[in-house]
Design a protein around this motif. Structure first.
Motif, PDB file in Angstrom:
ATOM      1  N   GLU A  65       0.838  -1.207   0.000  1.00 48.98           N
ATOM      2  CA  GLU A  65       0.000   0.000   0.000  1.00 48.98           C
ATOM      3  C   GLU A  65       0.873   1.257   0.000  1.00 48.98           C
ATOM      4  OE1 GLU A  65      -3.249   1.468   3.073  1.00 48.98           O
ATOM      5  OE2 GLU A  65      -3.220  -0.712   2.903  1.00 48.98           O
ATOM      6  N   ALA A  69       1.073   4.084  -2.987  1.00 49.14           N
ATOM      7  CA  ALA A  69       0.834   5.520  -2.760  1.00 49.14           C
ATOM      8  C   ALA A  69       2.003   6.330  -3.321  1.00 49.14           C
ATOM      9  CB  ALA A  69       0.644   5.799  -1.275  1.00 49.14           C
ATOM     10  N   ALA A 273      -9.290   6.818  11.138  1.00 46.68           N
ATOM     11  CA  ALA A 273      -8.637   6.472   9.869  1.00 46.68           C
ATOM     12  C   ALA A 273      -7.125   6.665   9.891  1.00 46.68           C
ATOM     13  CB  ALA A 273      -9.239   7.300   8.751  1.00 46.68           C
ATOM     14  N   SER A 276      -3.554   9.895   5.849  1.00 49.40           N
ATOM     15  CA  SER A 276      -3.684   9.206   4.565  1.00 49.40           C
ATOM     16  C   SER A 276      -2.318   9.097   3.892  1.00 49.40           C
ATOM     17  CB  SER A 276      -4.673   9.978   3.684  1.00 49.40           C
ATOM     18  OG  SER A 276      -4.081  10.335   2.455  1.00 49.40           O
ATOM     19  N   THR A 278      -1.853   8.539   0.765  1.00 51.46           N
ATOM     20  CA  THR A 278      -1.912   9.308  -0.473  1.00 51.46           C
ATOM     21  C   THR A 278      -1.565  10.753  -0.167  1.00 51.46           C
ATOM     22  OG1 THR A 278      -3.707   7.851  -1.048  1.00 51.46           O
ATOM     23  CG2 THR A 278      -3.419   9.780  -2.457  1.00 51.46           C
ATOM     24  N   GLY A 279      -2.125  11.254   0.945  1.00 51.10           N
ATOM     25  CA  GLY A 279      -1.829  12.629   1.346  1.00 51.10           C
ATOM     26  C   GLY A 279      -0.350  12.793   1.664  1.00 51.10           C
ATOM     27  N   TRP A 302       4.298   2.421  10.980  1.00 52.23           N
ATOM     28  CA  TRP A 302       3.177   2.314  10.046  1.00 52.23           C
ATOM     29  C   TRP A 302       3.138   0.933   9.382  1.00 52.23           C
ATOM     30  CZ3 TRP A 302       1.274   1.230   5.346  1.00 52.23           C
ATOM     31  CH2 TRP A 302      -0.028   1.675   5.084  1.00 52.23           C
TER      32      TRP A 302
END
Ligand code: LLP
Length: 451
Positions: A65, A69, A273, A276, A278-279, A302
């Protein structure tokens, strides 16, 4: 710490919400807790408790993941160097090696572990504020990919070691950007008053000095502002400052081809959540993406934090005065984060419960300190002796920070991968506790006996 109860606005997530937020956890038809495809109760039956269980599939999925990203943000060239300190078990490192990750190490021991697990020396970076000459010599001899240097003094040491070994060493200068990571004070590393890195205003002079020393090849900069960072703003600020510094160094004629962006991305210990990815990748791309740099990351928590649980059994429950206590067979010597950082960890029954109403209870270990408290006023159904519970998100900074305080043997550990599992550390034997200790013969010498 940012993940404490205040984060939940006083209403803590219940077991169902915690499990629903973790795709690797589920309940089987009988109410037993599963990690990936394995019933945790069956591992506890074989191995006993306390016992760590990690999910290999979960770690692989998280690594993929993160990769996706980065790729999606146009950072396909960014390298992931897993921060070994988060979980240094050989099995976890072997998994990282197989998945193509490099490593970030901070001691000769971590370097040895990473090499032992098959991570090539060229993919290892060596961080840390106090590397000894012996550490540096071992790293240089092994052919370390990069040393992240934190002081002028260390530059001189590394140069001497490189010269003695007849090698040229790639290094980056770790700078302290004086940015508040908005995390727990004990794990904030990028403020001017912290011991880490080179003071912002000295960075250019130190970079120039590095370029004059024999045996050293300054390649760029490193920055790491702290751990369990839940907001993207501090990353944006730090990476933006580093980008400015890259431009200034280049303008003065220096080669700057790499930036090691450190770790620190936080995880939700509750049911929210979390930041992010992606962020986060977007922040990297915005700040450092157009400088033609080789980017590196050093994530620890993480990748592995959510993938592990600590299984414990209830010893007894007792009432003293107004308070109800659930005493577990796991303690602060196994998982020190609640005692050390007031960290909040989800704690859920790992087997079916009677469905009796939930009552607030303090969940504690047997160690002789009040700090040996995993949770206060936690809502749990009534749990009798032997009931199995899982303390969640123990994959990072769990077993690595264990001790044998109160002469408690180190817990066992197992690795799940889909439907299979294996023991990766048997429980330490009681006799192992003193197997490296020596009692001088003269202590029992007649002349001293009774003195
Ligand atoms: N790189 C450097 C230079 C670091 O010092 C650290 C962590 C990392 C990377 C990995 O950071 P992560 O991605 O895991 O946040 N024991 C504490 C955490 C200490 C972190 C120390 N440095 C805890 O249990 O919260």
């Amino acid at each position: 710490m940012a993940d404490d109860e205040s984060l939940f606005g006083g209403v803590e997530p219940d077991a169902a919400a915690l499990i629903a937020a973790r795709p690797h956890l589920s309940r089987d038809a009988d109410g037993g807790l599963m990690l990936e495809g394995v019933a945790l109760a069956s591992i506890a039956r074989d191995l006993g408790t306390p016992c760590w269980v990690y999910g290999a599939g979960t770690i692989r999925r998280r690594l993929a993941e993160m990769r996706e990203a980065l790729d999606a943000a146009g950072l396909a060239h960014a390298h992931i160097h897993y921060a070994v300190k988060a979980n240094d078990h050989l099995a976890i490192l072997a998994l990282m090696a197989a998945a193509g990750a490099g490593a970030d190490v901070v001691s000769a021991g971590e370097l040895g572990r990473a090499l032992q697990a098959g991570i090539p020396a060229g993919r290892i970076v060596f961080s840390g504020v106090g590397k000894t000459l012996a550490d540096l010599a071992q790293a240089v001899t092994a052919g370390i990919g990069q040393v992240n240097v934190e002081s002028r003094e260390e530059l001189a040491m590394l140069s001497a070691v490189a010269e003695a070994a007849g090698r040229a060493v790639d290094l980056v200068i770790r700078v302290n950007p004086d940015v508040d990571a908005e995390t727990h004070a004990k794990i904030t590393t990028g403020k001017a008053e912290n011991k880490f890195g080179i003071a912002w205003d000295d960075a250019e002079a130190v970079y120039a000095y590095a370029a004059t020393l024999p045996g050293l090849r300054p390649r760029g900069l490193a920055v790491h502002i702290g751990s369990q960072i839940l907001s993207l703003a501090p990353f944006r600020e730090a990476y933006g400052r580093v980008a400015d510094l890259v431009r200034r160094l280049r303008a003065s004629g220096h080669e700057v081809s790499r930036v090691d962006c450190g770790g620190g991305i936080g995880i939700p210990y509750g049911a929210g959540a979390g930041p992010s990815l992606t962020g986060f990748a977007g922040v990297l791309a915005d700040t450092l993406g157009d400088l033609g740099l080789d980017l590196m990351l050093e994530p620890g928590r993480w990748l592995v934090g959510p993938a592990g649980v600590l299984l414990a059994s209830v010893v007894l429950s007792k009432q003293t005065g107004e308070r109800r206590f659930l005493v577990l067979d796991a303690a602060m010597n196994d998982l020190v984060r609640p005692a050390m950082y007031d960290a909040w960890h989800g704690i859920v029954p790992a087997e079916a419960t009677t469905g009796e109403p939930q009552k607030p209870v303090d969940i504690v270990g047997p160690v002789c300190e009040t700090g040996d408290t995993f949770a206060r006023d936690r809502l749990l159904p009534a749990l009798g002796p032997q009931a199995l519970v899982a303390i969640l998100d123990g994959g990072a900074y769990g077993a690595v920070m264990s001790s044998t305080y109160n002469a408690r043997p180190l817990a066992a550990a197992a690795l799940v991968d889909g439907n299979r599992w294996a023991v990766i550390s048997p429980r330490q034997e009681i006799a192992d506790l003193w197997s490296r200790e020596r009692v001088p013969a003269w202590l029992s010498d007649a002349a001293f006996a009774g003195a």
